[in-house]
Design an enzyme around this catalytic site. Structure first.
Site, PDB file in Angstrom:
ATOM      1  N   CYS A  51      40.387  37.614  12.980  1.00 45.85           N
ATOM      2  CA  CYS A  51      40.327  36.263  13.549  1.00 45.85           C
ATOM      3  C   CYS A  51      38.898  35.711  13.602  1.00 45.85           C
ATOM      4  O   CYS A  51      38.679  34.522  13.391  1.00 45.85           O
ATOM      5  CB  CYS A  51      40.979  36.222  14.923  1.00 45.85           C
ATOM      6  N   ASP A 175      43.907  28.070  16.356  1.00 47.80           N
ATOM      7  CA  ASP A 175      44.118  29.513  16.389  1.00 47.80           C
ATOM      8  C   ASP A 175      44.230  30.080  14.972  1.00 47.80           C
ATOM      9  O   ASP A 175      45.115  29.673  14.211  1.00 47.80           O
ATOM     10  CB  ASP A 175      45.408  29.798  17.172  1.00 47.80           C
ATOM     11  N   HIS A 177      45.241  32.998  14.067  1.00 49.06           N
ATOM     12  CA  HIS A 177      46.185  34.117  13.986  1.00 49.06           C
ATOM     13  C   HIS A 177      47.490  33.766  13.276  1.00 49.06           C
ATOM     14  O   HIS A 177      48.366  34.617  13.139  1.00 49.06           O
ATOM     15  CB  HIS A 177      46.506  34.633  15.397  1.00 49.06           C
TER      16      HIS A 177
END
Length: 221
Positions: A51, A175, A177
């Site tokens: 990440c 994000d 992810h």
């Protein structure tokens, strides 16, 4: 330093439209264009540890398109090579699945683009409210995206804006992810991969480090 371009196309500015959630208050957003890098976006499987690399790549894409275009966005392997060359990491770091944080992101951006980054350390989530004015000023003055990471809440994320209303504030999180083919901005927002997150929900037991590239968007006069 030059790298071959390995990407085809990624979604750009995935935060756009999220601001309609707040009809009142003040919103300060990233200026200019960036690409959304996330797990597996280039076919490389970095699930569970990449990440920080992906958020760095998102920041690099913004620099290329809004500040200066010296090099293409580096791959995860190339990022590791830079950190080894800088002697921040041992040679065993190459090809590893070790995560990187805000400090490493600062080093890579400085090396590739000769751009300094401001590092902000917040010793616990309860104190994030103390940097609201700093983040507001950053988006007004520079307009560049921000990287955020922590220890307990160790996952890295991009910050593309801040909403302030009276004594409450929320961060606009992108994000990295997400796993899957690029969909649409609306899909990512509806599924929570791009969302507003109130400061009060961040873990009080975690410290947080933020990396603020000191690069001014060409769209800011």
């Amino acid at each position: 330093m030059t790298f071959k371009k390995t990407m085809t196309s990624l979604l750009s500015n995935v935060h756009e439209g999220a601001e309609v959630q707040f009809p009142t208050g003040n919103i300060h957003l990233v200026s200019g264009k960036y690409e959304y890098y996330h797990y597996l976006c280039d076919g490389f499987d970095d699930r569970g540890w990449g990440c920080g690399y992906r958020t760095l790549q998102t920041l690099c894409s913004w620099i290329n398109q809004n500040y200066q275009k010296n090099v293409e966005v580096p791959s995860i392997r190339q990022i590791q090579e830079i950190l080894v060359d800088l002697e921040d990491k041992p040679r065993s770091f190459l090809g590893s699945r070790q995560w990187i944080g805000s400090f490493e992101v600062c080093l890579v951006i400085d090396k590739l683009y000769n751009i300094p980054c401001k590092i902000i350390h917040v010793n616990k989530g309860d104190n994030l409210s103390t940097i609201v004015d700093t983040l507001k000023t950053h988006f007004e003055k520079f307009g560049s995206p921000i990287m955020m990471g922590g220890d307990v809440d160790c996952s890295s994320k991009g910050i593309m804006g801040i909403h302030i209303e009276r004594s409450e504030a929320s961060l606009l999180i992108v994000d990295p992810h997400y796993v899957g083919k690029e969909q649409t901005k609306e899909f990512l927002q509806n599924k929570g991969w791009v969302k507003w997150q109130p400061l009060k929900v961040f873990l009080s037991s975690s410290f947080y480090n933020l990396c603020l590239p000191q690069a001014k968007s060409k769209t800011i006069i």
